[in-house]
Design an enzyme around this catalytic site. Structure first.
Site, mmCIF file in Angstrom:
data_model
loop_
_atom_site.group_PDB
_atom_site.id
_atom_site.type_symbol
_atom_site.label_atom_id
_atom_site.label_comp_id
_atom_site.label_asym_id
_atom_site.label_seq_id
_atom_site.Cartn_x
_atom_site.Cartn_y
_atom_site.Cartn_z
ATOM 1 N N GLU A 31 51.714 -47.662 -46.391
ATOM 2 C CA GLU A 31 52.507 -48.826 -45.975
ATOM 3 C C GLU A 31 53.236 -49.456 -47.162
ATOM 4 O O GLU A 31 54.373 -49.925 -47.036
ATOM 5 C CB GLU A 31 51.593 -49.904 -45.361
ATOM 6 C CG GLU A 31 50.815 -49.458 -44.137
ATOM 7 C CD GLU A 31 49.460 -48.831 -44.481
ATOM 8 O OE1 GLU A 31 49.374 -48.107 -45.484
ATOM 9 O OE2 GLU A 31 48.498 -49.074 -43.741
ATOM 10 N N TRP B 42 46.212 -4.916 -49.064
ATOM 11 C CA TRP B 42 46.311 -6.207 -48.375
ATOM 12 C C TRP B 42 46.240 -5.898 -46.894
ATOM 13 O O TRP B 42 46.961 -5.028 -46.429
ATOM 14 C CB TRP B 42 47.638 -6.914 -48.684
ATOM 15 C CG TRP B 42 47.868 -7.122 -50.139
ATOM 16 C CD1 TRP B 42 48.601 -6.367 -50.988
ATOM 17 C CD2 TRP B 42 47.333 -8.203 -50.915
ATOM 18 N NE1 TRP B 42 48.575 -6.898 -52.248
ATOM 19 C CE2 TRP B 42 47.802 -8.031 -52.227
ATOM 20 C CE3 TRP B 42 46.518 -9.312 -50.619
ATOM 21 C CZ2 TRP B 42 47.468 -8.926 -53.252
ATOM 22 C CZ3 TRP B 42 46.205 -10.182 -51.646
ATOM 23 C CH2 TRP B 42 46.676 -9.983 -52.945
HETATM 24 C C1 AOF Z 1 45.787 -47.817 -45.370
HETATM 25 N N1 AOF Z 1 46.830 -47.015 -45.737
HETATM 26 O O1 AOF Z 1 47.657 -45.204 -46.737
HETATM 27 C C2 AOF Z 1 45.340 -45.465 -46.681
HETATM 28 C C3 AOF Z 1 44.241 -46.291 -46.257
HETATM 29 O O2 AOF Z 1 40.441 -47.758 -52.606
HETATM 30 P P1 AOF Z 1 41.654 -48.025 -51.835
HETATM 31 O O3 AOF Z 1 42.189 -49.411 -52.024
HETATM 32 O O4 AOF Z 1 42.738 -47.001 -52.094
HETATM 33 O O5 AOF Z 1 41.264 -47.960 -50.262
HETATM 34 C C4 AOF Z 1 40.811 -46.782 -49.688
HETATM 35 C C5 AOF Z 1 40.482 -47.008 -48.232
HETATM 36 O O6 AOF Z 1 41.615 -47.528 -47.538
HETATM 37 C C6 AOF Z 1 40.130 -45.706 -47.509
HETATM 38 O O7 AOF Z 1 38.755 -45.451 -47.537
HETATM 39 C C7 AOF Z 1 40.624 -45.966 -46.091
HETATM 40 O O8 AOF Z 1 39.675 -46.684 -45.315
HETATM 41 C C8 AOF Z 1 41.830 -46.817 -46.330
HETATM 42 N N2 AOF Z 1 42.976 -45.939 -46.507
HETATM 43 N N3 AOF Z 1 44.518 -47.421 -45.587
HETATM 44 O O9 AOF Z 1 46.002 -48.904 -44.837
HETATM 45 C C9 AOF Z 1 46.668 -45.874 -46.392
HETATM 46 N N4 AOF Z 1 45.144 -44.336 -47.400
HETATM 47 ZN ZN ZN Z 2 45.904 -49.903 -47.131
#
Ligand code: AOF
Ligand code: ZN
Length: 341
Positions: A53, A171
């Site tokens: 985002e 292969w």
């Molecule tokens: C989102 N958008 O693109 C992703 C999310 O350690 P951080 O701050 O990078 O947070 C990781 C956590 O955030 C991950 O475990 C998951 O729950 C969420 N990932 N969330 O809004 C994203 N990659």
């Molecule tokens: Zn996020």
């Protein structure tokens, strides 16, 4: 651009970062302005970097104001290595958020409620199956089960053989199928083989051409027999050789646990037949990708070893999910009938 088109684009964006985000999920986001025109897009950056985002918001700038965010995963509400995406969306003046799948984690999940409480319109469940069975499958699986998502890949002839009687196997399939295997490798965090495959084929197990990131190479090698000069030991990628000192003999769940603790969310199991049979029998195969060449050998080892099935009623059945022609070969994708078979 309508919402489904935007979500399809977000899925595409997230697919492109598969294999680069773990332990974080590969997420895609598309921002539409008030007129529904796309003004920004993004995907999760490698760990510590911005979430999807945020990448999209940076691209859109003020054009995001009053617009819609279309995201494959519920925006996070927590401060982890980066700040909460919910706050960033609110601050940018986004008025509507459209989500495919909920974030099941305790710390990041619940972003939808935060957004609603801030007065945004939120719509969930847009193309959830495309996302949950697609780019987020591995990460969601790892969240649910606590172990990496396992894809077993094999190549075989029409009569199901992965090598000739003299054990030669290069292969079986054509060049386009082999290129497709490299694409698969590029989408996972680790490629796993048994010591038998290292000794027989001396594979390098890298993605070629190099996409700029390589999966961890893992050899299950209880007795530490990986030769000093084996190609898996070269400097093209990181390698983990798991011996009996690291995991108890034949304990595949323990091996997956070691990998999961290193942040591995998805693995590609590449052989050989004995190791594949052990994974299948342990119920640890979540997806099968088989490349079948229009060739016959009539003798030689099968793609998978003895599964302990003695009669037709005992056949292990899978659900066929996809069939594609790849060059002169066929690629089959199948899954166990039940999740976590
Ligand atoms: C989102 N958008 O693109 C992703 C999310 O350690 P951080 O701050 O990078 O947070 C990781 C956590 O955030 C991950 O475990 C998951 O729950 C969420 N990932 N969330 O809004 C994203 N990659
Ligand atoms: Zn996020």
């Amino acid at each position: 651009m309508d919402l489904e088109q935007a979500m399809r684009r977000a899925v595409e964006l997230s697919r492109a970062v598969l294999g680069t985000t773990s332990p974080n999920p590969p997420v895609g986001a598309v921002l539409l302005d008030r007129e529904g025109e796309p003004v920004g897009e993004g995907a999760t950056q490698p760990v510590g970097g911005p979430h999807a985002e945020i990448v999209a918001l940076q691209q859109a700038g003020v054009r995001a104001y009053g617009g819609t965010a279309v995201v494959t995963l519920e925006p996070c509400r927590h401060t982890g290595r980066t700040g909460p995406c919910t706050g960033a969306l609110v601050a940018a003046g986004i008025s509507r958020v459209v989500v495919a799948c909920a974030d099941p984690t305790a710390e990041a999940g619940g972003g939808v409620d935060v957004l609603r409480a801030a007065g945004l319109d939120v719509e969930t469940g847009v193309l959830p199956d495309e996302v949950a069975a697609g780019p987020l499958a591995g990460w969601l699986h790892a969240q649910r089960t606590g172990r990496p998502y396992v894809t077993w890949k094999y190549a075989a002839t029409l009569d199901g053989r992965s090598a000739a009687a003299d054990r030669t196997s290069r292969w079986i399939t054509s060049e386009p199928a082999r290129a497709d295997v490299h694409r698969l490798r590029g989408e996972v965090d680790a490629v796993v083989v048994g010591i038998g495959t290292v000794l027989a084929d001396d594979p390098q197990l890298t993605v070629r051409p190099d996409p700029g990131h390589q999966p961890l190479r893992v050899v299950l090698d209880s007795d530490g027999r990986t030769p000093v000069g084996a190609r898996v030991r070269d400097s093209a990628a990181e390698t983990l050789i798991l011996t009996a000192a690291d995991v108890p003999r034949h304990d595949l769940a323990a091996a997956l646990d070691v990998l999961h603790r290193r942040g591995v969310v998805s693995i590609l199991l590449e052989g050989g037949p004995v190791l594949a049979a052990a994974f299948v029998q342990a119920g640890l195969v979540d997806r099968i990708v088989g490349y079948v060449a229009p060739a016959l050998l009539g003798a030689g080892p099968a793609a998978v070893g003895d599964l302990g099935v003695g009669t037709i009623g005992g056949a292990l059945r899978f659900v066929l999910e996809d069939v594609q022609r790849v060059g002169d070969d066929i690629r089959l994708t199948a899954r166990p009938e039940k999740e976590g078979n």
